[in-house]
Design an enzyme around this catalytic site. Sequence first.
Site, mmCIF file in Angstrom:
data_model
loop_
_atom_site.group_PDB
_atom_site.id
_atom_site.type_symbol
_atom_site.label_atom_id
_atom_site.label_comp_id
_atom_site.label_asym_id
_atom_site.label_seq_id
_atom_site.Cartn_x
_atom_site.Cartn_y
_atom_site.Cartn_z
ATOM 1 N N TYR A 52 0.855 -1.198 0.000
ATOM 2 C CA TYR A 52 0.000 0.000 0.000
ATOM 3 C C TYR A 52 0.887 1.243 0.000
ATOM 4 O O TYR A 52 2.060 1.172 0.371
ATOM 5 C CB TYR A 52 -0.903 -0.007 1.234
ATOM 6 C CG TYR A 52 -1.684 -1.297 1.360
ATOM 7 C CD1 TYR A 52 -2.544 -1.697 0.351
ATOM 8 C CD2 TYR A 52 -1.524 -2.124 2.471
ATOM 9 C CE1 TYR A 52 -3.242 -2.900 0.437
ATOM 10 C CE2 TYR A 52 -2.228 -3.320 2.564
ATOM 11 C CZ TYR A 52 -3.078 -3.708 1.544
ATOM 12 O OH TYR A 52 -3.753 -4.898 1.630
ATOM 13 N N SER A 64 -2.783 -6.640 8.448
ATOM 14 C CA SER A 64 -3.417 -7.271 7.306
ATOM 15 C C SER A 64 -2.377 -7.869 6.364
ATOM 16 O O SER A 64 -1.520 -8.623 6.809
ATOM 17 C CB SER A 64 -4.338 -6.265 6.612
ATOM 18 O OG SER A 64 -5.279 -6.945 5.831
ATOM 19 N N TYR A 65 -2.383 -7.506 5.063
ATOM 20 C CA TYR A 65 -1.362 -8.096 4.186
ATOM 21 C C TYR A 65 0.036 -7.792 4.729
ATOM 22 O O TYR A 65 0.960 -8.609 4.617
ATOM 23 C CB TYR A 65 -1.502 -7.565 2.746
ATOM 24 C CG TYR A 65 -0.705 -8.412 1.781
ATOM 25 C CD1 TYR A 65 -1.311 -9.441 1.064
ATOM 26 C CD2 TYR A 65 0.669 -8.227 1.620
ATOM 27 C CE1 TYR A 65 -0.568 -10.252 0.208
ATOM 28 C CE2 TYR A 65 1.412 -9.018 0.778
ATOM 29 C CZ TYR A 65 0.793 -10.031 0.071
ATOM 30 O OH TYR A 65 1.526 -10.836 -0.767
ATOM 31 N N TRP A 67 -10.702 -6.490 -2.557
ATOM 32 C CA TRP A 67 -9.242 -6.289 -2.490
ATOM 33 C C TRP A 67 -8.613 -6.433 -3.876
ATOM 34 O O TRP A 67 -7.765 -5.629 -4.271
ATOM 35 C CB TRP A 67 -8.623 -7.281 -1.507
ATOM 36 C CG TRP A 67 -7.201 -6.950 -1.159
ATOM 37 C CD1 TRP A 67 -6.750 -5.861 -0.485
ATOM 38 C CD2 TRP A 67 -6.029 -7.730 -1.466
ATOM 39 N NE1 TRP A 67 -5.384 -5.911 -0.342
ATOM 40 C CE2 TRP A 67 -4.911 -7.051 -0.935
ATOM 41 C CE3 TRP A 67 -5.818 -8.945 -2.128
ATOM 42 C CZ2 TRP A 67 -3.607 -7.535 -1.044
ATOM 43 C CZ3 TRP A 67 -4.510 -9.425 -2.233
ATOM 44 C CH2 TRP A 67 -3.428 -8.730 -1.696
ATOM 45 N N ASP A 71 -13.414 -8.211 12.737
ATOM 46 C CA ASP A 71 -12.477 -8.179 11.611
ATOM 47 C C ASP A 71 -12.662 -9.435 10.774
ATOM 48 O O ASP A 71 -12.824 -10.541 11.312
ATOM 49 C CB ASP A 71 -11.037 -8.105 12.135
ATOM 50 C CG ASP A 71 -10.047 -8.332 11.006
ATOM 51 O OD1 ASP A 71 -10.306 -7.821 9.892
ATOM 52 O OD2 ASP A 71 -9.037 -9.033 11.211
ATOM 53 N N HIS A 122 -11.849 -4.415 10.692
ATOM 54 C CA HIS A 122 -10.547 -4.567 10.040
ATOM 55 C C HIS A 122 -9.737 -3.278 10.119
ATOM 56 O O HIS A 122 -8.527 -3.311 10.302
ATOM 57 C CB HIS A 122 -10.761 -4.953 8.579
ATOM 58 C CG HIS A 122 -9.513 -5.369 7.878
ATOM 59 N ND1 HIS A 122 -8.805 -6.479 8.244
ATOM 60 C CD2 HIS A 122 -8.844 -4.834 6.828
ATOM 61 C CE1 HIS A 122 -7.746 -6.611 7.448
ATOM 62 N NE2 HIS A 122 -7.754 -5.620 6.586
HETATM 63 C C1 BEZ Z 1 -5.710 -6.089 3.476
HETATM 64 O O1 BEZ Z 1 -4.470 -6.016 3.469
HETATM 65 O O2 BEZ Z 1 -6.406 -5.262 4.073
HETATM 66 C C2 BEZ Z 1 -6.396 -7.224 2.738
HETATM 67 C C3 BEZ Z 1 -5.642 -8.224 2.167
HETATM 68 C C4 BEZ Z 1 -6.285 -9.247 1.503
HETATM 69 C C5 BEZ Z 1 -7.672 -9.280 1.416
HETATM 70 C C6 BEZ Z 1 -8.412 -8.278 2.021
HETATM 71 C C7 BEZ Z 1 -7.769 -7.247 2.680
#
Ligand code: BEZ
Length: 566
Positions: free
Chosen positions: A47, A116-117, A163, A252, A280
């Site tokens: 990101y 998250s990721y 996503w 989440d 989330h």
């Molecule tokens: C995220 O990094 O927020 C994410 C990654 C994969 C699927 C959905 C969200």
Amino acid sequence: MSTPSRPSTRTDHDVPVPMRDGTVLRAVVVRPLVDEPVPVVLLRSPYPLADARFETDLMGLAERGLALVMVALRGTGASDGVFYPWVDDERDGVDTIAWCADQEWSNGRVATTGRSYVAQTQLYAAGGAPPALRAMVTGVVPSDPWSLTYTGGALNLGSALGWAAAMAGVPLARRAAAGEDVTALQEAWGALLGSFPAGFATTPLTRIPVLDELFPAWRDWVEHAHVDDYWQQHALPDRPALPTFVVAGWHDVFRDLSLREFAREPRHPGSRLVIGPWSHGAAGRSLGDVDHGPSAAGGAIGLDARLLDFLAAHLASDDVPVPDAPVQVFVTGANVWTHHTTWPPPARDLDLHLHPGALAAEAAPAGTPPSRYVFDPRDPVPTLGGNTLLPQGDAAGTCGSVDQRPLDGRTDVLRFVGDPLPAPLRVIGTVRLTLHAATSAADTDWTAKLVDVHPDGTALNLVDGILRASRQDPTNPTLLTPDEPHELVVELGAVGHEFAAGHRVRLDVSSSSFPRFDRNPGTGAPAASVAEADFVTAHQRVLHDAAHPSRLTLPVVAADDQPADN
Ligand code: BEZ
């Protein structure tokens, strides 16, 4: 008394970080200007590095005497290469950690952080056992790729397609910046992004051409609808035990995966878990229809500072004292934080048996007729609240506990309601439904939702899950015999909730939650390959009698078993 002075800092952009195959990633490096080498906190992200949504107060690190390295993953931001989820995360993670340890301003001790990721990518790096890595902070962590993408064998449509659509913008922007005429692609991408929520009804899901062009992983995900070589090839590697601070949210989308990551063996005794009533993206006091009170917000428990303290402590020493109660749980309903030595905490199973329209301790007698409904995948039960990640966001009432009464008119939802509780009932842990059920269709989904019904009729969802009948064994898809009763287990996921005295426990059973999950077309073919015109209506039976003891199992804990604060 003089206060210690804060070091001044230096920030460098686009710092090249070479990988073993010659690909150059680029980093933002923020570090204190001090004489001695410093430890490093590393964040690797797909990101925009300036995106504050994903991170805690990381800018405070340099003032604490720690360097912060933020690297754009391969194929994202200013980094070279191509982004395809998971493939490069272990190698690039190991190389980047080694780079951090080798800089002349670094003392060779590295910790990683992110949500998250950005959390998941840490797990891959840890799998390569990089010697410099000392600790990790992983927020809302998706665990392994299969479980990120599928739940109970159903596609996590809302979060996965949302996503994929968002990430498709990354190569699009790069191609435009390289001078390519992307007008047509840009239009198609804009149309996809702007199509939600209606766009979730696209069928077949394998045919979204703009994603074939910009995010080919999407087609791979939907074409591989069980655990096969594709998912095994991307699976998380085994990892050594490292001190890890896991931050999770009851609402989440990755709640159960975060809990799984905390509980996995080998677990470092220095690891910690905090789970709050959060989504989330937000750790506030209110979510959905519920205000959880002033103590519920991450800010109220000093969460950001605790994460930074954890990183700083493990970067300073390999001998950080082990916490007595590393697990901190927010119990909704009671609105208190409780502390535990393990996740899940010890609990006793309470079985509530299904009766027509009711829940009771004893199984229904022989001869009790089944409950029935008709499920039409062309008119699926809409997602209303829950641990969702939908493009509409937390504010649109799609996430958290939300009054379920708007669904009261649906005849394709069976509701099983207990008597008013004589005393509070506290439930912490994973909720399961053992279901004896039959369907006329070649395949179907069974959904289960736990609901807290208040004396005034407000009905708040707590946790819900799904099972695709053909995917009970996710490695071996098997169609069940139509109209024959089968015993199935639907995992609803984990909850930490106290039902107040006078409230009622309710279980809702149906066959969809759309668009959180994709629709089961009922044909027996892989869901993503079927056009809506071919969808089949399913006639469903839930059996509840002495020979078919369908039952909800709640992990019950005594409120005075755990130290609480609020
Ligand atoms: C995220 O990094 O927020 C994410 C990654 C994969 C699927 C959905 C969200």
